[in-house]
Design a protein around this motif. Structure first.
Motif, PDB file in Angstrom:
ATOM      1  N   ARG A   1     -14.386   1.696 106.710  1.00  7.71           N
ATOM      2  CA  ARG A   1     -15.523   3.347 105.519  1.00  7.71           C
ATOM      3  C   ARG A   1     -14.162   3.903 104.664  1.00  7.71           C
TER       4      ARG A   1
ATOM      5  N   ALA B   1     -14.706   3.323 100.492  1.00 11.15           N
ATOM      6  CA  ALA B   1     -14.664   5.273  99.904  1.00 11.15           C
ATOM      7  C   ALA B   1     -13.802   4.482  98.345  1.00 11.15           C
TER       8      ALA B   1
ATOM      9  N   ARG C   1     -14.182   4.037  94.619  1.00 12.20           N
ATOM     10  CA  ARG C   1     -13.955   5.136  93.552  1.00 12.20           C
ATOM     11  C   ARG C   1     -12.949   5.049  92.320  1.00 12.20           C
TER      12      ARG C   1
END
Length: 328
Positions: free
Chosen positions: A87, A91, A95
């Motif tokens: 995870r 992320a 980004r």
């Protein structure tokens, strides 16, 4: 054997050596002349040379990447085995707008992490298991961001291509200089034997041979230094990008210090495989990474300029002033 007989035999050997070396030099020169005579026009020749240089560098990069992954002492980690880590990578990749890399966890002798491949076509993120015991979650995230920054800008590919092209160009120069190297080597050996001093390499031909060989070696060293300098700059850029993405430059600084401590032989828990720290200029020039001190100082200054200051972890000697080689 009398001295006169020895000199005569040595002269015969010298002439034979000279003939052998000159024959080899002429053979190579004839091959080069034939290749030059069959050359295409100048634009096509330059395009062919560029294609050979780039193609060989790309092939070396692809094979090297595949070999690194094949030789890993670890496994690819599926999402179900490390959902939280996946995870975090998801992320960060979202980004930074990079293709999500595959995750590998290894069991090496020193804490480390690195990325291979491309951020656009997919790559691989390799993390040593010891980092999970050594670093906090925020520090792990900072290291992950640093490695993803390399994938984002395809640093591994660009540096490998620059290094490969430099080596190919030096190789071309060596091939062109090969007839002269052979001729000078033969003249140096022959003159030494004819003078009755077979081991003597102080004559003018030997000095010319050393000078030419030294110039070729200097070209190789120069290409290496340029590539390593570029690599160190990309490490700074990856640090900046990681600090920007995570918003926590101090976490990366702390992670770098912890890794340095764990890999420094003077540290009580250092692994046996760690390399000894040194202040040698040659090692700094040839290093692919800047010193940890430089990187931590830049991150500290960034943190101070962006917000409240945080405590910077001390170096292995108990202060931030010592020099150390980055392991990441």
């Amino acid at each position: 054997m009398s001295r006169l007989a020895f000199r005569a035999a040595a002269a015969v050997v010298g002439v034979a050596l000279l003939g052998a070396y000159l024959t080899a030099a002429l053979f190579v020169a004839d091959l080069l002349r034939a290749a030059w005579a069959a050359r295409p026009d100048l634009p096509a020749l330059l395009a062919l040379a560029a294609a050979v240089a780039l193609g060989s560098a790309y092939l070396s990069y692809r094979l090297g990447t595949a070999q690194v992954l094949a030789n890993l002492e670890g496994d690819r980690v599926p999402r179900r085995r490390a959902s939280d880590l996946h995870r975090r990578i998801d992320a960060l990749a979202a980004r930074m707008e990079v293709e999500r890399p595959d995750l590998y966890v290894t069991d090496a002798r020193a804490p480390n992490a690195f990325a291979v491949g491309s951020g656009t076509t997919g790559g691989a993120l390799v993390i040593d298991r010891s980092l999970f015991r050594l670093l906090s979650p925020r520090e792990i995230e900072a290291i992950l961001a640093h490695e993803l920054a390399h994938l984002e800008t395809n640093d591994g590919f660009a540096i490998a291509m620059a290094d490969g092209v430099g080596r190919v160009l030096v190789g071309f120069a060596t091939v062109l200089a090969l007839p002269a190297l052979l001729a000078l080597s033969g003249l140096a050996a022959a003159s030494a034997w004819i003078r009755g001093r077979p081991g003597d390499r102080s004559g003018p031909f030997a000095r010319l041979h050393r000078a030419l060989a030294g110039a070729l070696f200097a070209g190789f060293v120069l290409a290496t230094l340029v590539t390593r300098s570029r690599s160190r700059k990309r490490e700074f850029a990856a640090d900046d990008r990681a600090a920007e993405v995570t918003g926590d430059p101090i976490a990366l600084a702390r992670a770098l210090r912890r890794i340095e401590r764990a890999t420094d032989p003077s540290w009580p828990l250092a692994p046996f495989s760690a390399h000894k720290r040194t202040d040698g200029a040659a090692e700094r020039w040839l290093s692919t990474h800047p010193s940890t001190d430089e990187r931590v100082e830049r991150l500290r200054e960034r943190a101070e300029s962006e917000g409240p200051t945080r405590r910077i972890p001390a170096g292995p000697s108990g202060a931030t002033g010592g020099r150390g080689r980055s392991r990441r």
